[in-house]
Structure formats: structure tokens, C-alpha cells
Scaffold this active site. Sequence first.
Site, PDB file in Angstrom:
ATOM      1  N   HIS A  15      42.041  76.746 -21.423  1.00 20.05           N
ATOM      2  CA  HIS A  15      43.130  77.534 -21.823  1.00 20.05           C
ATOM      3  C   HIS A  15      42.576  78.666 -22.919  1.00 20.05           C
ATOM      4  CE1 HIS A  15      45.253  73.979 -21.278  1.00 20.05           C
ATOM      5  NE2 HIS A  15      46.268  74.707 -20.571  1.00 20.05           N
ATOM      6  N   HIS A  41      48.864  74.484 -31.167  1.00 18.83           N
ATOM      7  CA  HIS A  41      47.619  74.152 -30.481  1.00 18.83           C
ATOM      8  C   HIS A  41      47.112  75.249 -29.483  1.00 18.83           C
ATOM      9  CE1 HIS A  41      48.726  71.799 -26.693  1.00 18.83           C
ATOM     10  NE2 HIS A  41      49.505  72.808 -27.016  1.00 18.83           N
ATOM     11  N   ASP A  65      37.350  71.436 -25.697  1.00 17.69           N
ATOM     12  CA  ASP A  65      38.729  70.720 -25.459  1.00 17.69           C
ATOM     13  C   ASP A  65      38.472  70.185 -24.140  1.00 17.69           C
ATOM     14  OD1 ASP A  65      41.253  70.348 -24.201  1.00 17.69           O
ATOM     15  OD2 ASP A  65      42.201  71.771 -25.374  1.00 17.69           O
ATOM     16  N   ASP A  71      40.446  69.177 -21.809  1.00 17.00           N
ATOM     17  CA  ASP A  71      41.025  69.794 -20.849  1.00 17.00           C
ATOM     18  C   ASP A  71      40.270  70.767 -19.820  1.00 17.00           C
ATOM     19  OD1 ASP A  71      41.891  72.358 -21.691  1.00 17.00           O
ATOM     20  OD2 ASP A  71      43.778  71.445 -22.343  1.00 17.00           O
TER      21      ASP A  71
END
Length: 300
Positions: A125, A140, A227, A229
Site C-alpha cells: 500500500h 495506518h 510492512d 504485507d
Amino acid sequence: MKNKISIIGVPMDLGQSRRGVDMGPSAMRYAGAIEKLEELDYQIHDLGDIPINRPDKPTTDNSSNLKNLAQVVEANQKLAEMVDKEIEKRHFPLIFGGDHSIAIGSLAGISKHYENLGVIWYDAHGDLNSGETSPSGNIHGMPLAVSLGIGHEKLTNILGFAPKIKPENIVIIGARSLDPGERELIRDRGIKVYTMHELDRMGMPKVMEETISYLKERTDGVHLSLDLDGLDPSEAPGVGTPVIGGITYRESHLAMEMLEESKLLTSAEFVEVNPILDEKNKTATVAVGLMGSLFGEKLK
């Protein structure tokens, strides 16, 4: 500076809506982060976890639509002050999250010490939303925008100055889920982004070579905000906002190894490890493995 590492845990889960990510710092310690770094001959100062004040129930700021604003501000203020002190001691700050809202405090404390702090945002993201553009109100998804001075003044003004970083000093790597407002901001501010499309076409070696060369020219320090992810969910399942089609485990190790060889990094954080959503602490173990590569672990 890099010989002495100060570890700061931030058990924050108020920047998003899925419980469990507050256990991320414990999961990474349990997976052997400190032992790994000590094996690599670093002096480790584990400062423990910042206390987080939890509201009895989630709150939403009426004027801005931001969730748990007061608590996120308070925690990031504490983190910024701690990071600032550790850099003054010439220690390398290594921060364990918690959700990615903690990068607001990390970057506040770090950027105080640099004229042109570079940031590598290793993430699925962009985290470039504000109260106006966020679909969820979850902080976040906002830390990079906040660090650019965009967003609620209580967040942008931590430590009393804004912005913390410049758009031309940011490189986002691994993006594959960007909201419309984030895409517009990336275009308007000229932020450098390597999406998964570029990673697939160019390969990780070329992406990292370009990133290192780009930041070396214009920065006096570089912070890595990783992160979990950013990796594919098959490799790192214990994250709150997984997006399929991500960076592989081996590509990520190569990226960390190339960063270590560049000697550019002056601080780092690993965030969004959620053991509740994980499989046998796999994601925390991946995070610790990547730390090993980032701090010089070699296969031979």
C-alpha cells in the site's frame, strides 16, 4: 552508529480495525530477533515496549473521521521522543510494530536529525491517505501522507515541526493496492514508486540498484519502513491487509542484502506482524530472517 542497535517495540493496534497486531513486537522477539542480531556481533539495547493507552471502545474523531486519533497521537509522540534520544546516543533505531501508524512517530524522531531523510516504503500500500481520502478512517493507511505534512495537524505536528520528509526522497517498493486519492498524490508530488508491475518487468536487482542510486544522490540518511504485507500472503500470511501477487521471500532477502551492502540505512522498522492471523509464527520468523539479511547475515 550501526554497531549499537536500540530496539523499540510499539504494540499498537489502534491504527486499524483487526485485533492482534499489538502482539507483533512480542512475536518478533519470540522468533529470535535479538539472538539473530547478537549472533551478527551487534550490541543490542532492547528498550521494551511503549505503553499504549487503549480506549474502552474504538473512538472516531467527529471533525476528521479518524479512528482512535488521541491514542495514536500519544503513542507516536512517545515513540518520536524515544527514537530521538537513541539517535543522539548514536544508536541505530530498530522499531517493531504494531500497525503501520507507528511510522508517524518513527519518522518524526528520525527526521529531526537529517536535512534530507530518504525513505524506502516496502509495502503493498501507499499509506498516502488523509481523513478526506481514506475509505476507512484507519490511521495506518496515512503515515506517509502525515510525514509529508498532509493530514490532521495533531499527527503532522508531532515534535512540533512539519513536514518530516520530502516527496522526492521517498521510494515505494511493492505497491499493488492504491486508492484513487493516493494515485493522485503520487502524481502531483512526483513520488517514485515501483509497483509489482515494475518489479515483475525489471526484477528486484534492477529495482534495488535504481533505488540505492536514486537515494544516494539526494539524502543524508535512509529509513526503511517494511510492512510485512509487501510480501505475498503465501510467504507472510499474518498481516491485517493481505494483497495477493506480492514480493517473494527470496526477492525480499535480496533487497535486504543489497541495502546492507549499500551502507545507506540509518534506521528501520518492521510492522504489521499479526500473530492471531498467522500460521505458527511464520510471518514473524520471515521478518527476523529479513532482519538477518539487512544486518549482514550471509549464506557463506
